[in-house]
Design a protein around this motif. Structure first.
Motif, mmCIF file in Angstrom:
data_model
loop_
_atom_site.group_PDB
_atom_site.id
_atom_site.type_symbol
_atom_site.label_atom_id
_atom_site.label_comp_id
_atom_site.label_asym_id
_atom_site.label_seq_id
_atom_site.Cartn_x
_atom_site.Cartn_y
_atom_site.Cartn_z
ATOM 1 N N ASP A 58 97.128 88.981 54.087
ATOM 2 C CA ASP A 58 96.075 88.053 54.496
ATOM 3 C C ASP A 58 95.259 87.656 53.261
ATOM 4 O OD1 ASP A 58 94.365 86.512 56.052
ATOM 5 O OD2 ASP A 58 93.138 88.215 56.692
ATOM 6 N N TYR A 61 92.331 89.904 52.180
ATOM 7 C CA TYR A 61 91.473 90.468 53.229
ATOM 8 C C TYR A 61 92.142 91.687 53.867
ATOM 9 C CZ TYR A 61 87.977 86.916 52.641
ATOM 10 O OH TYR A 61 86.981 86.151 52.107
ATOM 11 N N VAL A 98 85.260 93.851 52.781
ATOM 12 C CA VAL A 98 86.040 93.754 54.022
ATOM 13 C C VAL A 98 86.051 95.136 54.667
ATOM 14 C CG1 VAL A 98 88.219 92.996 55.022
ATOM 15 C CG2 VAL A 98 87.428 91.998 52.869
ATOM 16 N N HIS A 101 88.262 96.554 58.517
ATOM 17 C CA HIS A 101 89.636 97.058 58.523
ATOM 18 C C HIS A 101 90.109 97.288 57.098
ATOM 19 C CE1 HIS A 101 89.439 92.597 58.919
ATOM 20 N NE2 HIS A 101 90.155 92.649 57.804
ATOM 21 N N PHE A 141 94.912 86.860 65.156
ATOM 22 C CA PHE A 141 96.036 86.144 64.552
ATOM 23 C C PHE A 141 97.216 86.028 65.531
ATOM 24 C CE2 PHE A 141 94.724 87.535 59.964
ATOM 25 C CZ PHE A 141 93.670 86.633 60.008
ATOM 26 N N PHE A 160 92.961 91.900 63.615
ATOM 27 C CA PHE A 160 93.586 90.824 62.845
ATOM 28 C C PHE A 160 95.085 91.136 62.738
ATOM 29 C CE2 PHE A 160 89.107 90.564 62.207
ATOM 30 C CZ PHE A 160 88.865 89.194 62.257
ATOM 31 N N GLN A 164 96.427 95.044 59.202
ATOM 32 C CA GLN A 164 94.978 95.223 58.965
ATOM 33 C C GLN A 164 94.429 96.136 60.071
ATOM 34 O OE1 GLN A 164 94.656 90.839 58.908
ATOM 35 N NE2 GLN A 164 93.351 91.022 57.106
ATOM 36 N N ARG A 194 78.937 89.698 50.387
ATOM 37 C CA ARG A 194 79.259 89.038 51.646
ATOM 38 C C ARG A 194 80.053 90.063 52.443
ATOM 39 N NH1 ARG A 194 84.463 87.404 54.190
ATOM 40 N NH2 ARG A 194 84.054 85.583 55.476
ATOM 41 N N ASP A 196 82.515 90.775 55.389
ATOM 42 C CA ASP A 196 83.526 90.137 56.229
ATOM 43 C C ASP A 196 83.404 90.597 57.685
ATOM 44 O OD1 ASP A 196 86.086 88.559 56.121
ATOM 45 O OD2 ASP A 196 86.938 90.427 56.877
ATOM 46 N N VAL A 197 83.537 89.664 58.614
ATOM 47 C CA VAL A 197 83.464 89.944 60.067
ATOM 48 C C VAL A 197 82.693 91.232 60.409
ATOM 49 C CG1 VAL A 197 85.444 88.569 60.790
ATOM 50 C CG2 VAL A 197 85.850 90.917 60.056
ATOM 51 N N GLU A 246 79.311 87.715 57.725
ATOM 52 C CA GLU A 246 80.124 86.776 58.487
ATOM 53 C C GLU A 246 80.144 87.260 59.930
ATOM 54 O OE1 GLU A 246 84.591 84.839 58.648
ATOM 55 O OE2 GLU A 246 84.323 86.979 58.404
ATOM 56 N N HIS A 320 87.040 79.141 53.141
ATOM 57 C CA HIS A 320 88.473 79.379 52.966
ATOM 58 C C HIS A 320 89.227 79.523 54.287
ATOM 59 C CE1 HIS A 320 86.656 83.181 53.743
ATOM 60 N NE2 HIS A 320 87.833 83.735 53.928
ATOM 61 N N ASP A 321 88.505 79.484 55.405
ATOM 62 C CA ASP A 321 89.160 79.603 56.710
ATOM 63 C C ASP A 321 89.125 78.291 57.495
ATOM 64 O OD1 ASP A 321 89.604 82.358 56.359
ATOM 65 O OD2 ASP A 321 87.636 82.860 57.190
ATOM 66 N N ARG A 406 94.284 77.275 57.927
ATOM 67 C CA ARG A 406 93.348 77.764 56.916
ATOM 68 C C ARG A 406 93.813 77.380 55.514
ATOM 69 N NH1 ARG A 406 92.000 83.917 58.249
ATOM 70 N NH2 ARG A 406 94.190 84.154 57.690
ATOM 71 N N ARG A 410 92.827 76.124 51.042
ATOM 72 C CA ARG A 410 93.290 77.126 50.083
ATOM 73 C C ARG A 410 94.198 76.548 49.010
ATOM 74 N NH1 ARG A 410 94.341 82.235 54.242
ATOM 75 N NH2 ARG A 410 92.175 82.307 54.978
HETATM 76 C C1 GLC Z 1 87.340 86.755 57.863
HETATM 77 C C2 GLC Z 1 87.870 86.118 56.617
HETATM 78 C C3 GLC Z 1 89.289 85.709 56.863
HETATM 79 C C4 GLC Z 1 90.074 86.960 57.168
HETATM 80 C C5 GLC Z 1 89.454 87.743 58.322
HETATM 81 C C6 GLC Z 1 89.996 89.122 58.396
HETATM 82 O O1 GLC Z 1 87.271 85.877 58.930
HETATM 83 O O2 GLC Z 1 87.053 85.051 56.238
HETATM 84 O O3 GLC Z 1 89.843 85.016 55.786
HETATM 85 O O4 GLC Z 1 91.387 86.630 57.504
HETATM 86 O O5 GLC Z 1 88.062 87.885 58.174
HETATM 87 O O6 GLC Z 1 89.564 89.883 57.302
#
Ligand code: GLC
Ligand code: CA
Length: 547
Positions: A58, A61, A98, A101, A141, A160, A164, A194, A196-197, A246, A320-321, A406, A410
């Motif tokens: 990913d 990520y 991140v 996961h 996903f 995800f 992950q 930042r 992530d999720v 995020e 980026h998404d 996405r 990219r």
């Molecule tokens: C966030 C990231 C994305 C990634 C996902 C899982 O949404 O921006 O790119 O795939 O988290 O880490």
């Protein structure tokens, strides 16, 4: 807590930014090489998406080692040099953590698979039978969110990709490990993070099927998320740093809590509701023209309600998404420049901290790929197959991927007219889109009417006008359906912003006496606008008046 009201963040996807050694991958030295460009743009921070050791399933990520630089991006020395050179130019570096996961290649997961109980407790493992996953939750996903490990007789959760694996934040050892990661990078001199999720980290104690949806209502803004964030922030001492979470499918109330300084959680939040207004029935893979009324209403609600309770928004229309904004809500051909400037202007003049995603400042567009094999993103490839299984033709499926992938954001940064638009002298990991006109930094850097020049101006305005960085905001001006408008106010001063989201000329009546006002910035050439009490907004016209 410090505030970041007059700051602007630039998001870098290093893999696609600039390749210095010709291997087709952007690298950390590539970021360093372009710092002067970024300084000139006027931004304050760069946020680098993950460059840590990762199988890249990913695109980083999926982290296998939180403390090491993936050699395809460079070395730790390259990172230290980048941070130092950025600092010299007054630019802070933000890293992407991140923490929901890890990759299944991470040592912790490998040890869990090898049977070590201690590490099984790092993840969400559940005993079970091969044919019945613990719940019917759906992975973001595609497919069920649980994977069975026959050798253990257990399922593990992956919100995800199957590679992950979700971490078990209920385990204090996991929380300690992740705090140590933050401390590690903090000691390298980074300025912020930042996450992530981050609103998905707290899962419920009892697992149950979701009869109404894909399971997200059980773990989104989950039961202990605020507690965990407070602990993470307090124990790592990042309270005064720039931090952004995020937040997936979140709510305003939760975002107020995440970002209100009194709560000592984060400095600001990303939310996504305004970028789902072209999802038919809420389904990303079902196309529909974007709903301008919802788009406007979501900004109104988030801007006004976050402000009322001292929350703080991270402002963005692309990352980026997400697909490129001009391709998505604007016009790639006839109004490329106007629509690019309009959307930039809306974001930069609202209340919150604006984020510029690489290439947005020059008006980059979607991939326009003609073959599914040009796509790399795991989500796009999974959903292409799901769409075919649902009975779509390959042309229909490709059309949907073209609009929603996405990878649209990219593709390599377009620097100049040399091979691969100056991104790499080698073979780029993903193709540079070829579509109509040349859209490069080189072609805009000396052009005062360019999208790039407009972004520079927007960024500078935030520094010069406190009403932009700190003014109140309201969305109650009377305007036609296709027009978005808001008012900023501070100490008796007012800033009125009107934007035509449509492609027809539209007449608007302006608030009271604008003749005393001054035009602050325009995407149609400043002297062409006459400030009367009613006027015509041209396609994608942005009108900004300060009184
Ligand atoms: C966030 C990231 C994305 C990634 C996902 C899982 O949404 O921006 O790119 O795939 O988290 O880490
Ligand atoms: Ca490289």
């Amino acid at each position: 807590m410090l505030n970041f009201k007059d700051k602007v963040v630039y998001q870098i996807y290093p893999k696609s930014f600039y390749d210095t050694n010709g291997d087709g991958w952007g690298d950390l030295n590539g970021v360093t090489a372009k710092l002067d460009y970024l300084k000139e743009l006027g931004i304050d921070y760069i946020w680098l998406t993950p460059f840590f050791v990762s199988p890249q399933r990913d695109n980083g990520y999926d982290i296998a080692d939180y403390r090491a630089v993936d050699e395809r991006f460079g070395t730790m020395a390259d990172f230290e040099n980048l941070t130092k050179e950025a600092e010299v130019r007054g630019i802070g570096v933000m890293l992407d953590m991140v923490f929901n996961h890890t990759s299944t290649e991470h040592q912790w997961f490998k040890r869990a698979l090898a049977g070590e109980k201690e590490f099984q407790d790092y993840y969400k493992f559940v005993d079970g039978e091969p044919d019945s996953p613990p719940t019917n939750w759906v992975s973001k996903f595609g497919g069920n969110a649980w994977e069975y490990v026959p050798s253990l007789g257990k399922w593990y959760l992956h919100l995800f990709d199957v590679t992950q694996a979700d971490l078990n934040w209920e385990n204090p050892k996991v929380r300690k490990e992740l705090k140590d990661v933050v401390l590690f990078w903090k000691s390298k001199g980074v300025s912020g993070f930042r996450f992530d999720v981050i609103n998905l980290i707290s899962k419920p104690d009892t697992l149950e099927d979701d009869s109404q949806g894909d399971g997200r209502r059980f773990y989104t803004d989950g039961p202990r998320v605020h507690e965990y964030l407070k602990e993470l922030v307090a124990d790592t001492g990042i309270e005064d740093m720039i931090t952004v979470g995020e937040m997936s499918s979140t709510s305003i109330d939760n975002c107020i809590k995440y970002s209100n300084p009194d709560e000592k959680e984060l400095a600001m939040t990303f939310s996504f509701h305004h970028l789902k207004v072209d999802y038919k029935d809420g389904d990303k893979w079902s196309l529909m023209p974007y709903d301008k009324i919802s788009f406007k209403k979501l900004f109104k609600d988030w801007q006004e309600q976050m402000t009322a309770k001292n929350g703080w928004n991270a402002l963005f229309l692309t990352n980026h998404d997400q697909p490129r904004i001009i391709s998505r809500f604007g016009n790639e051909d006839k109004y490329w420049k106007e629509s690019g400037k309009l959307f930039g202007g809306l974001i930069h003049l609202m209340r919150g901290t604006p984020y510029v995603y690489q290439g947005e400042e020059i008006g980059m567009l979607n991939t326009h790929f003609t073959d599914i094999n040009q796509y790399k993103d795991v989500e796009s490839l999974n959903y292409y197959n799901i769409l075919l299984e649902q009975g779509k033709s390959s042309t229909e499926a490709l059309d949907i991927i073209n609009q929603r992938s996405r990878d649209n954001c990219r593709t390599p940064m377009q620097w100049d007219s040399s091979d691969n638009d100056g991104f790499s002298t080698g073979n780029p990991w993903i193709q540079v889109p070829k579509f109509g006109k040349a859209i490069t930094v080189e072609s805009q850097v000396d052009d005062e009417d360019s999208i790039l020049a407009f972004y520079k101006k927007l960024i500078a305005l935030r520094k010069d006008y406190e009403i932009i960085s700190n003014g109140d905001v309201s969305f109650d001006l009377e305007v036609p359906e296709q027009v978005v408008s808001f008012k900023r106010s501070l100490d008796g001063q007012e800033l009125l912003v009107y934007g035509n989201l449509g492609e027809d000329d539209i007449e608007i009546s302006l608030e009271s006496d604008l003749s005393k006002g001054k035009l602050l910035i325009s995407n149609y050439g400043e002297n062409k606008v006459n400030l009367a009490s009613s006027l015509i907004l041209r396609p994608y016209e942005l009108l900004v008046v300060i009184i």
